[in-house]
Design a protein around this motif. Structure first.
Motif, mmCIF file in Angstrom:
data_model
loop_
_atom_site.group_PDB
_atom_site.id
_atom_site.type_symbol
_atom_site.label_atom_id
_atom_site.label_comp_id
_atom_site.label_asym_id
_atom_site.label_seq_id
_atom_site.Cartn_x
_atom_site.Cartn_y
_atom_site.Cartn_z
ATOM 1 N N LYS A 23 -7.189 -0.741 7.032
ATOM 2 C CA LYS A 23 -6.536 -0.392 8.292
ATOM 3 C C LYS A 23 -7.497 -0.500 9.459
ATOM 4 O O LYS A 23 -7.205 -0.054 10.556
ATOM 5 C CB LYS A 23 -5.958 1.017 8.205
ATOM 6 C CG LYS A 23 -6.989 2.072 7.942
ATOM 7 C CD LYS A 23 -6.363 3.452 7.844
ATOM 8 C CE LYS A 23 -7.451 4.470 7.496
ATOM 9 N NZ LYS A 23 -6.948 5.802 7.329
ATOM 10 N N TYR A 70 -1.887 -0.764 8.645
ATOM 11 C CA TYR A 70 -1.947 -1.766 7.582
ATOM 12 C C TYR A 70 -0.991 -2.927 7.884
ATOM 13 O O TYR A 70 -1.341 -4.092 7.771
ATOM 14 C CB TYR A 70 -1.551 -1.149 6.241
ATOM 15 C CG TYR A 70 -2.557 -0.190 5.646
ATOM 16 C CD1 TYR A 70 -3.849 -0.612 5.345
ATOM 17 C CD2 TYR A 70 -2.198 1.113 5.343
ATOM 18 C CE1 TYR A 70 -4.764 0.266 4.767
ATOM 19 C CE2 TYR A 70 -3.108 1.996 4.767
ATOM 20 C CZ TYR A 70 -4.388 1.573 4.482
ATOM 21 O OH TYR A 70 -5.285 2.429 3.922
ATOM 22 N N ARG A 102 -6.920 5.372 16.001
ATOM 23 C CA ARG A 102 -5.574 5.446 16.529
ATOM 24 C C ARG A 102 -5.413 6.653 17.393
ATOM 25 O O ARG A 102 -5.708 7.629 17.481
ATOM 26 C CB ARG A 102 -4.557 5.426 15.421
ATOM 27 C CG ARG A 102 -4.860 6.418 14.362
ATOM 28 C CD ARG A 102 -3.847 6.337 13.283
ATOM 29 N NE ARG A 102 -4.303 7.141 12.204
ATOM 30 C CZ ARG A 102 -4.334 8.460 12.240
ATOM 31 N NH1 ARG A 102 -3.894 9.087 13.298
ATOM 32 N NH2 ARG A 102 -4.781 9.143 11.235
ATOM 33 N N ASP A 127 11.682 9.247 12.852
ATOM 34 C CA ASP A 127 11.026 10.201 11.940
ATOM 35 C C ASP A 127 11.910 11.442 11.779
ATOM 36 O O ASP A 127 11.645 12.502 12.320
ATOM 37 C CB ASP A 127 9.661 10.582 12.515
ATOM 38 C CG ASP A 127 8.801 11.276 11.483
ATOM 39 O OD1 ASP A 127 9.117 11.173 10.279
ATOM 40 O OD2 ASP A 127 7.821 11.925 11.869
ATOM 41 N N ASN A 174 0.854 -1.184 0.000
ATOM 42 C CA ASN A 174 0.000 0.000 0.000
ATOM 43 C C ASN A 174 0.894 1.240 0.000
ATOM 44 O O ASN A 174 1.880 1.296 0.715
ATOM 45 C CB ASN A 174 -0.873 -0.029 1.265
ATOM 46 C CG ASN A 174 -1.846 1.119 1.338
ATOM 47 O OD1 ASN A 174 -1.458 2.278 1.262
ATOM 48 N ND2 ASN A 174 -3.112 0.801 1.486
ATOM 49 N N GLY A 175 0.526 2.246 -0.794
ATOM 50 C CA GLY A 175 1.431 3.385 -0.982
ATOM 51 C C GLY A 175 1.305 4.509 0.022
ATOM 52 O O GLY A 175 1.825 5.588 -0.203
ATOM 53 N N THR A 176 0.638 4.289 1.126
ATOM 54 C CA THR A 176 0.437 5.393 2.060
ATOM 55 C C THR A 176 1.766 5.930 2.576
ATOM 56 O O THR A 176 2.725 5.184 2.759
ATOM 57 C CB THR A 176 -0.450 4.978 3.249
ATOM 58 O OG1 THR A 176 -0.650 6.112 4.085
ATOM 59 C CG2 THR A 176 0.211 3.894 4.073
ATOM 60 N N ARG A 177 1.808 7.224 2.803
ATOM 61 C CA ARG A 177 2.985 7.848 3.428
ATOM 62 C C ARG A 177 2.636 8.324 4.833
ATOM 63 O O ARG A 177 3.369 9.112 5.411
ATOM 64 C CB ARG A 177 3.464 9.023 2.576
ATOM 65 C CG ARG A 177 4.633 8.685 1.653
ATOM 66 C CD ARG A 177 4.233 7.753 0.532
ATOM 67 N NE ARG A 177 5.270 7.636 -0.508
ATOM 68 C CZ ARG A 177 5.216 6.779 -1.499
ATOM 69 N NH1 ARG A 177 4.205 5.919 -1.584
ATOM 70 N NH2 ARG A 177 6.171 6.739 -2.409
ATOM 71 N N SER A 178 1.501 7.887 5.321
ATOM 72 C CA SER A 178 1.130 8.250 6.687
ATOM 73 C C SER A 178 1.705 7.206 7.646
ATOM 74 O O SER A 178 1.505 6.014 7.470
ATOM 75 C CB SER A 178 -0.397 8.281 6.807
ATOM 76 O OG SER A 178 -0.781 8.014 8.136
ATOM 77 N N HIS A 179 2.424 7.681 8.660
ATOM 78 C CA HIS A 179 2.972 6.737 9.647
ATOM 79 C C HIS A 179 1.894 5.812 10.181
ATOM 80 O O HIS A 179 2.056 4.615 10.288
ATOM 81 C CB HIS A 179 3.467 7.472 10.901
ATOM 82 C CG HIS A 179 4.617 8.375 10.691
ATOM 83 N ND1 HIS A 179 5.852 7.921 10.328
ATOM 84 C CD2 HIS A 179 4.731 9.714 10.836
ATOM 85 C CE1 HIS A 179 6.669 8.951 10.249
ATOM 86 N NE2 HIS A 179 6.018 10.047 10.540
ATOM 87 N N PHE A 180 0.809 6.469 10.579
ATOM 88 C CA PHE A 180 -0.178 5.758 11.389
ATOM 89 C C PHE A 180 -0.947 4.773 10.530
ATOM 90 O O PHE A 180 -1.222 3.660 10.944
ATOM 91 C CB PHE A 180 -1.064 6.778 12.097
ATOM 92 C CG PHE A 180 -0.234 7.922 12.623
ATOM 93 C CD1 PHE A 180 0.670 7.692 13.658
ATOM 94 C CD2 PHE A 180 -0.268 9.172 12.035
ATOM 95 C CE1 PHE A 180 1.490 8.712 14.105
ATOM 96 C CE2 PHE A 180 0.549 10.191 12.487
ATOM 97 C CZ PHE A 180 1.434 9.973 13.526
ATOM 98 N N ASP A 181 -1.270 5.223 9.325
ATOM 99 C CA ASP A 181 -1.944 4.300 8.427
ATOM 100 C C ASP A 181 -1.022 3.134 8.074
ATOM 101 O O ASP A 181 -1.434 1.975 8.091
ATOM 102 C CB ASP A 181 -2.373 5.024 7.146
ATOM 103 C CG ASP A 181 -3.604 5.897 7.375
ATOM 104 O OD1 ASP A 181 -4.104 5.899 8.517
ATOM 105 O OD2 ASP A 181 -4.040 6.561 6.429
ATOM 106 N N ASP A 194 12.121 13.058 4.155
ATOM 107 C CA ASP A 194 10.682 12.978 4.381
ATOM 108 C C ASP A 194 10.208 11.530 4.214
ATOM 109 O O ASP A 194 10.988 10.655 3.863
ATOM 110 C CB ASP A 194 9.957 13.934 3.442
ATOM 111 C CG ASP A 194 10.269 15.400 3.784
ATOM 112 O OD1 ASP A 194 10.371 15.701 4.989
ATOM 113 O OD2 ASP A 194 10.446 16.210 2.855
ATOM 114 N N HIS A 195 8.927 11.340 4.446
ATOM 115 C CA HIS A 195 8.372 9.983 4.408
ATOM 116 C C HIS A 195 8.560 9.338 3.041
ATOM 117 O O HIS A 195 8.294 9.963 2.024
ATOM 118 C CB HIS A 195 6.867 10.010 4.716
ATOM 119 C CG HIS A 195 6.552 10.592 6.051
ATOM 120 N ND1 HIS A 195 5.277 10.704 6.535
ATOM 121 C CD2 HIS A 195 7.352 11.078 7.025
ATOM 122 C CE1 HIS A 195 5.306 11.255 7.734
ATOM 123 N NE2 HIS A 195 6.556 11.499 8.051
#
Lengths: 577, 439
Positions: free
Chosen positions: B141, B132, B439, B281, B121-128, B336-337
């Motif tokens: 998620k 996942y 979360r 981070d 999955n291509g998310t760049r969100s830490h939490f997501d 960055d992420h």
């Protein structure tokens, strides 16, 4: 000396056995009560009266007399009252704030100076606080951190003593929603009273105003790196959390549509229902040049060193942008681009949904009924420009049928647990009016909730599941034991230790039954299961009957009394909110 | 008085079980799960997005050099990395200079590297990304259980009132990978896990609490009982000698690994332990904090692994992060992420001293979204291989819903102790009701 588990067990069992009266069948009779264990009952617990629900959900639980006061006033009037706090009427708190002392220790270790000083920075302006963050001006770290320490201590005092409980609950909510780690850097720590004020000023106000103040605050600018977000060196940290945590929420993040903003439903009409990474990138460009005047080099100029918010035009990306399917022309001022982003996200329907969900989760249940959330959304949307937008939404939630229902689905977080215990017992907090650092944050940190100390931008989780791990459960219990310990109060007060529980037990409560019933009523305001009551009486009475005074030497009696009251704080009934 | 704590516990729990009707699925102490053949899995999560390109760095790659004029590992001179033998073709891969302990484990054949690995999955969100990964479902998620939970459930090691500790979070709070597990416990330290406050009456308080919390069946009641069971369990066995970490090892990591080492030696039925190690981070001024983080990780894992030498044939350690970081360094000395990361697998039955996976290259068209290291190995494939070959659990479809034969292309990075097991891709199993966790 280390007492082995086996020896310890053996000794306590032998002691129990020698007591006899109630304990005849087996040496472990105390641990396994002779009464037949009730089968575990299914389902959520019976809800208490609405006034009790209100006191627990709109604040940090009742203090002695509160339940009677709300009953006399009526629930609807109590809601009305709480929605319009008047500081001058907060008599008890104002006295406490004026008289409280907070210890500060500084100087070289060999000649440490310890002083107990009143609060002096809670209302201090930027002009006072900003220079204090400079170690060349104030070399003592403890003095540079003093403003934060004062806010932490004052937050405890306010939670325990303020009449305006709903406001304190919402201030805590907004602090977590716009979470900043207070030790991000020295400037954030030292100017913390200013960040706290933003939450206090706007907690019942307009969301867009609140968002704008937060966006421009020293705390948020540094915490999520927007202070160094320039056209030459863009940093997307703030912009990402602006979308994901502060406004639309990740439930409106369409990461599967990376690079395809047009495919987000609604985008072709200029009203996308969610956001993609492109929006984050473009918003971070729009926010370039927003910074804090801290004397650093920024966008080719040297900023003045005032701590004020600054739109630094030379650091702004001047070209056109597209955020949430809205085109921004090139060569807008740094100020205008960023303001436009904040307006777009604060008025987005996704923000209404996400924020109302979070407010309902805080005030009602971990998984609030959708119908309630939708009604709150309607009020939120209709009052986008109202100065009391949040107040209207909160009022809708509080006056709903759902607010009265759904009991037993949400537990107190550690801070709420300890504050509610201090409130319910009526203990003097802090003892002798003096905070040391341990009292200000020590025991709450142990349970995983130290104020303003949560590193990720999410804030402390609001979902009970997080707080139900065994490690946290044990620490919650141990924190209550600690709050009733003589040693804790002696350590905290640094002088003659008060013995709060014994002093607070009325002298006409003599027998075990009377004492236990008094404390159950005081802490819970309602009856408990017969088994719980019996267990508490057994704990206090030890080998004696329930209708005679418990016996033992003074220290032993005091210890049992303290631990019995702590045990009431550990009952399932005391955990719900 | 002659009775053992354990006898009492069994008696007490049996009494509760008898009264509680069908609520209790099984009593683990009555029919202990046969766990002796399975490896203990230690799952270390580097929270914050570890810069995989500077942990295991393609030092000779021209695109890497261009994208990171200052912030990079070099083949020689300042910030020279440690050479990695038996590496993937495509670049001169080197460990970050502060990863000496990891290098030693690798050179000693105990550590395998899987590069360009992670979440599809291509998310760049830490939490997501963490959600996942830890739920084991890259398309959802909000799955109600974690992958570790489903693993335990599919081998019959989750649920029931038990004094065994099959699943432990050594960092205190329960991670999403253990979501929904009724056996998972957060343990922040073996000896500290007790009712504190009174020598004389601690036992009595525990007894009272046990009664309070057996009067209902909400998750809070369950948590109370599990807490009391854990107290009993941890205090019924004497702790083993302390593991000594070298100076400079981060305290939280020391505590977590010390706890796990003690639990392993105490033989409490541990199957999976998780460790959180944050601070990755690095958006700004990355070099110093990153060096310190890698140094801490490296020392801690090296020391831990050597301390538990007697268990090497039965332990697998997996290290991963939610994603890697952007190829191009930003102008504030950070990154960055990003996307593709690196996984480390350590153990006595690991085919170590080798890099696995497939290196996608760092040219623009080879990157994910043109900016980040691509993912060529799905992290689930690495975990699935460990599940079946080391943990003896073939139920890959249950642990990772959607996994099938085309997706499961094992890298062959561990030896198997379960030669007869064939992967089972059937999914399902009873799904436990759990509210979606915010979360």
């Amino acid at each position: 000396m280390r007492v082995s588990r086996r020896r310890f067990l053996g000794a306590s069992s032998a002691a129990a056995a020698s007591g006899a009266a109630l304990l005849t069948s087996t040496p472990m009779a105390y641990a396994v009560p002779p009464a037949i264990l009730s089968p575990r009952q299914g389902g959520p617990p019976t809800p208490p009266a609405i006034e009790m629900i209100a006191l627990n959900r709109m604040g940090f639980g009742p203090r002695p007399g509160d339940l009677e006061r709300v009953q006399a006033l009526g629930f609807e009037n109590y809601v009305q009252e709480q929605l319009s706090p008047i500081d001058s009427q907060d008599t008890l708190l104002n006295q406490r704030l004026a008289s409280a002392k907070l210890r500060i220790e500084y100087g070289p270790w060999e000649s440490r100076i310890s002083e107990d000083l009143p609060f002096s920075y809670l209302d201090a302006p930027l002009e006072t606080l900003w220079p204090l963050a400079n170690y060349q001006i104030e070399p003592e770290g403890a003095k540079r951190n003093r403003p934060l320490d004062e806010v932490i201590a004052a937050t405890w005092l306010r939670a325990v003593y303020s009449t305006w409980q709903l406001r304190e609950l919402l201030v805590d909510f907004w602090h977590n929603h716009f979470n900043v780690y207070a030790y991000t850097n020295q400037a954030v720590t030292t100017t913390w009273p200013l960040y706290d004020k933003i939450m206090r000023r706007n907690c019942l106000g307009n969301f867009r105003d609140l968002l704008r103040e937060v966006a421009k605050s020293i705390a948020m600018q540094y915490y999520l790196n927007n202070a160094s977000n320039t056209s030459g060196a863009p940093n997307e940290n703030y912009a990402r959390e602006l979308f994901e945590l502060h406004t639309l929420g990740s439930l409106h993040y369409f990461n599967t549509l990376y690079g395809d903003w047009e495919k987000v439903p609604g985008a072709s009409e200029g009203k996308p229902i969610g956001y993609v990474d492109d929006d984050v990138y473009e918003a971070s460009r729009a926010l370039t040049g927003w910074t804090i005047e801290d004397g650093s080099r920024h966008g080719g100029i040297t900023l003045p060193n005032t701590g004020r918010f600054r739109f630094n035009e030379p650091a702004h990306d001047r070209f056109q942008k597209r955020v949430l399917a809205t085109n921004f022309d090139n060569d807008q001022k740094a100020e205008d681009d960023g303001e436009r982003v904040l307006k777009l996200v604060s008025e987005h329907p996704g923000t209404a949904k996400y924020l109302c969900l979070k407010l309902c989760r805080r005030l009602v249940a971990d998984n609030p009924p959708e119908a309630l959330v939708n009604r709150a959304v309607a009020v939120w949307t209709a009052s986008l420009n109202a100065p009391d937008q949040i107040k209207q939404v909160v009022e809708t939630i509080l006056r709903s049928d759902e607010f009265r229902a759904n009991w037993g689905q949400k537990i107190k977080r550690p801070f709420e647990l300890y504050v509610s215990f201090l409130r319910a017992t009526g203990m003097e907090f802090p003892p002798n009016g003096l905070f040391n650092t341990d009292l200000a944050y020590g025991f709450s940190e142990a349970a995983g909730q130290r104020l303003f100390y949560w590193r990720p931008p999410t804030g402390h989780p609001d979902h009970s599941t997080y707080w139900l791990s065994t490690a946290i459960t044990l620490r919650r219990w141990n924190g209550l034991n600690r709050l009733t310990q003589r040693d804790f109060w002696r350590l905290a007060s640094g002088s003659q230790a008060p013995i709060p529980v014994r002093a607070l037990t009325p002298s006409d409560k003599v027998t075990t039954r009377q004492i236990v019933d008094f404390w159950i009523t005081r802490l819970l305001g309602r009856e408990v299961a017969a088994e719980v009551r019996e267990e508490l009486m057994r704990f206090l009475a030890r080998n004696r009957g329930f209708d005679v005074a418990p016996t033992g030497d003074a220290a032993d009696l005091e210890e049992r009394l303290n631990l019995m009251v702590a045990l009431i704080g550990m009952t399932p009934d005391f955990q719900w909110r | 008085v002659d009775f053992s704590r354990r006898d009492f516990l069994i008696g007490c729990s049996a009494a509760i079980a008898a009264m509680g009707g069908g609520r209790i699925g099984h009593l683990a102490f009555a029919s202990p799960t046969d766990s002796t053949e399975r490896d203990i899995l230690v799952f270390v999560f580097l929270r914050g997005g570890c810069d995989s390109l500077n942990l295991v760095a393609p030092t000779s790659d021209g695109d890497y050099i261009n994208a990171r004029p200052n912030l990079r590992v070099r083949p020689d001179g300042t910030n020279a990395g440690w050479a990695i033998g038996n590496a993937l073709p495509g670049a001169d891969f080197r460990w970050h200079r502060s990863a000496a302990g990891l290098r030693d484990l690798y050179d000693g054949g105990a550590l395998a590297i899987v590069h360009a690995c992670g979440l599809t999955n291509g998310t760049r969100s830490h939490f997501d990304a963490m959600d996942y990964i830890e739920r084991g479902t890259p398309t959802s998620k909000t799955t109600a259980s974690g992958w570790i939970t489903r693993h335990l459930r599919s081998i019959g090691a989750d649920g029931g009132i038990s004094t065994e500790l099959p699943a432990v979070s050594a960092s205190g709070s329960i991670p999403a990978s253990m979501l929904g597990s009724s056996s998972a416990v957060g343990v922040s330290g073996v000896t500290s896990f007790n009712i504190q406050g009174s020598y004389r009456y601690g036992e009595s308080q525990q007894a009272a609490l046990r009664r309070f919390y057996s009067l209902g069946d909400t998750p809070m009641h369950d948590s109370g009982i599990a807490t009391l069971d854990t107290i009993d369990r941890l205090n019924s066995t004497p702790p083993s000698p302390d593991i000594e970490f070298p100076a400079g090892t981060p305290g939280d990591l020391q505590n977590a690994l010390r706890t796990i080492a003690q639990l392993i030696r105490m033989d409490v039925g541990l199957q999976v332990a998780t460790v959180d190690y944050g601070g990755w981070d690095t958006h700004e001024q990355q070099e110093n904090p990153f060096t310190a983080r890698v140094d801490g990780l490296s020392r801690a894992l090296y020391t831990f692994y050597n301390y538990i030498y007697a268990y090497h044939s039965r332990i697998t350690i997996v290290v991963m992060s939610e994603f890697g970081r952007r190829l191009k360094a930003n102008n504030t000395g950070g990154t960055d992420h990003g996307h593709g990361g690196v996984m480390l697998v350590i153990g006595g039955q690991v085919r170590g001293g080798k890099m696995y996976g497939s290196w996608p290259g760092l040219a623009k068209e080879q990157l994910d979204n043109d900016v980040d290291l691509a993912v060529t190995t799905d992290y689930r494939v690495v975990l699935a291989e460990i599940l079946i070959n080391r943990l003896g659990n073939p139920a890959l479809g249950q642990v990772f819903p959607g996994m099938d034969a085309s997706l499961y292309q094992p890298l062959n990075l561990v030896f198997t102790s379960f030669t007869s097991l064939q992967p089972d891709f059937t999914g399902g199993g009873r799904s436990l009701y759990l509210p979606v966790i915010a979360r």
